[in-house]
Design a protein around this motif. Sequence first.
Motif, PDB file in Angstrom:
ATOM      1  N   VAL A  49       0.847  -1.200   0.000  1.00 55.68           N
ATOM      2  CA  VAL A  49       0.000   0.000   0.000  1.00 55.68           C
ATOM      3  C   VAL A  49       0.880   1.246   0.000  1.00 55.68           C
ATOM      4  CG1 VAL A  49      -1.754   1.309   1.267  1.00 55.68           C
ATOM      5  CG2 VAL A  49      -1.927  -1.184   1.114  1.00 55.68           C
ATOM      6  N   LYS A  50       1.933   1.243   0.819  1.00 58.19           N
ATOM      7  CA  LYS A  50       2.865   2.374   0.843  1.00 58.19           C
ATOM      8  C   LYS A  50       3.488   2.588  -0.535  1.00 58.19           C
ATOM      9  CE  LYS A  50       4.430   2.029   5.663  1.00 58.19           C
ATOM     10  NZ  LYS A  50       5.629   1.803   6.494  1.00 58.19           N
ATOM     11  N   GLN A  51       3.848   1.502  -1.213  1.00 51.59           N
ATOM     12  CA  GLN A  51       4.466   1.610  -2.534  1.00 51.59           C
ATOM     13  C   GLN A  51       3.510   2.235  -3.544  1.00 51.59           C
ATOM     14  OE1 GLN A  51       5.695  -2.512  -2.892  1.00 51.59           O
ATOM     15  NE2 GLN A  51       7.808  -2.001  -2.363  1.00 51.59           N
ATOM     16  N   SER A  58       5.798  11.418  -4.787  1.00 49.54           N
ATOM     17  CA  SER A  58       7.230  11.173  -4.568  1.00 49.54           C
ATOM     18  C   SER A  58       7.698  11.690  -3.224  1.00 49.54           C
ATOM     19  CB  SER A  58       8.053  11.852  -5.665  1.00 49.54           C
ATOM     20  OG  SER A  58       7.708  11.321  -6.911  1.00 49.54           O
ATOM     21  N   PRO A  59       8.658  10.984  -2.621  1.00 43.87           N
ATOM     22  CA  PRO A  59       9.154  11.430  -1.310  1.00 43.87           C
ATOM     23  C   PRO A  59      10.021  12.676  -1.415  1.00 43.87           C
ATOM     24  CG  PRO A  59      10.357   9.500  -2.044  1.00 43.87           C
ATOM     25  CD  PRO A  59       9.266   9.729  -3.046  1.00 43.87           C
ATOM     26  N   ASN A  64      13.404   9.297   4.730  1.00 42.55           N
ATOM     27  CA  ASN A  64      14.041   7.991   4.561  1.00 42.55           C
ATOM     28  C   ASN A  64      13.135   6.860   5.022  1.00 42.55           C
ATOM     29  OD1 ASN A  64      14.265   8.142   7.354  1.00 42.55           O
ATOM     30  ND2 ASN A  64      16.494   8.234   7.378  1.00 42.55           N
ATOM     31  N   THR A  65      11.860   7.182   5.305  1.00 37.07           N
ATOM     32  CA  THR A  65      10.886   6.158   5.651  1.00 37.07           C
ATOM     33  C   THR A  65       9.483   6.699   5.384  1.00 37.07           C
ATOM     34  OG1 THR A  65      10.270   4.533   7.337  1.00 37.07           O
ATOM     35  CG2 THR A  65      10.610   6.792   8.096  1.00 37.07           C
ATOM     36  N   ALA A  66       8.525   5.787   5.374  1.00 33.53           N
ATOM     37  CA  ALA A  66       7.125   6.168   5.177  1.00 33.53           C
ATOM     38  C   ALA A  66       6.293   5.490   6.256  1.00 33.53           C
ATOM     39  CB  ALA A  66       6.652   5.747   3.793  1.00 33.53           C
ATOM     40  N   LEU A  67       5.229   6.165   6.674  1.00 29.70           N
ATOM     41  CA  LEU A  67       4.373   5.666   7.752  1.00 29.70           C
ATOM     42  C   LEU A  67       2.940   5.531   7.250  1.00 29.70           C
ATOM     43  CD1 LEU A  67       5.661   8.130  10.493  1.00 29.70           C
ATOM     44  CD2 LEU A  67       6.420   5.771  10.123  1.00 29.70           C
ATOM     45  N   LEU A  68       2.240   4.517   7.744  1.00 27.13           N
ATOM     46  CA  LEU A  68       0.836   4.322   7.396  1.00 27.13           C
ATOM     47  C   LEU A  68       0.098   3.947   8.674  1.00 27.13           C
ATOM     48  CD1 LEU A  68      -1.113   4.244   4.934  1.00 27.13           C
ATOM     49  CD2 LEU A  68      -0.724   1.770   4.873  1.00 27.13           C
ATOM     50  N   ALA A  97       2.315   9.177   5.613  1.00 23.74           N
ATOM     51  CA  ALA A  97       3.213  10.315   5.825  1.00 23.74           C
ATOM     52  C   ALA A  97       4.650   9.882   5.609  1.00 23.74           C
ATOM     53  CB  ALA A  97       3.047  10.868   7.236  1.00 23.74           C
ATOM     54  N   TYR A  98       5.438  10.800   5.065  1.00 22.14           N
ATOM     55  CA  TYR A  98       6.873  10.577   4.984  1.00 22.14           C
ATOM     56  C   TYR A  98       7.498  11.003   6.304  1.00 22.14           C
ATOM     57  CZ  TYR A  98       6.546   9.688   0.012  1.00 22.14           C
ATOM     58  OH  TYR A  98       6.250   9.140  -1.206  1.00 22.14           O
TER      59      TYR A  98
END
Length: 138
Positions: A49-51, A58-59, A64-68, A97-98
Motif C-alpha cells: 500500500v505504501k508503494q 514522490s518522497p 528515509n521512511t514512510a508511515l501508514l 506520511a513521509y
Amino acid sequence: LKPLWVKSCVIARGSSVPARAMQLTVFYSPDPDKSVDLQVEPTDTVKSVKQKIIALYSPPDWANTALLAPHGSKEYMENKKRLAQCRVQAGDVLKFAYARNLTPEEKLDLNMQGIQTEEFAFPPNMNINTMPPRPLPY
C-alpha cells in the motif's frame, strides 16, 4: 476446517475463497484535501500500500521512511503485516506520511539546539566538547 488465529484475524486453513477487493481512502499529503481511493485486498501487505502511494506522491529529499496508520491515529502499521492482520476493512480511512529516522548524531545535534527528542543510546566512540572554541593563533 480448523481456524488459524493471527492477531485477531481468522484465516481458515485450506480455504479456497479468494480475497475480496476493498476500497480504502488514504490521505497522503499535509494538504487535508489530498487523498486517493485505492483498490486493495485484505492479503495485501502494508508495504505494498505504501508503494502505491509513493508511486503517486514522490518522497521529499529528507525522507528515509514512510508511515501508514488509521487516520487520526499514531499506531503505525508494520510493513510485513497484511491489511487483514491490521484490522483494515473496506471503507477505512488511512493516513500516509513521509518521515525521517534520525541517526544518534542528528538526535544529539537537535538536543544541543534545545529540541527534545526521545531517549537514545549515545554512540560509545563519540566525544563531546562543551567548551567554547579557542581562537586560532593567526
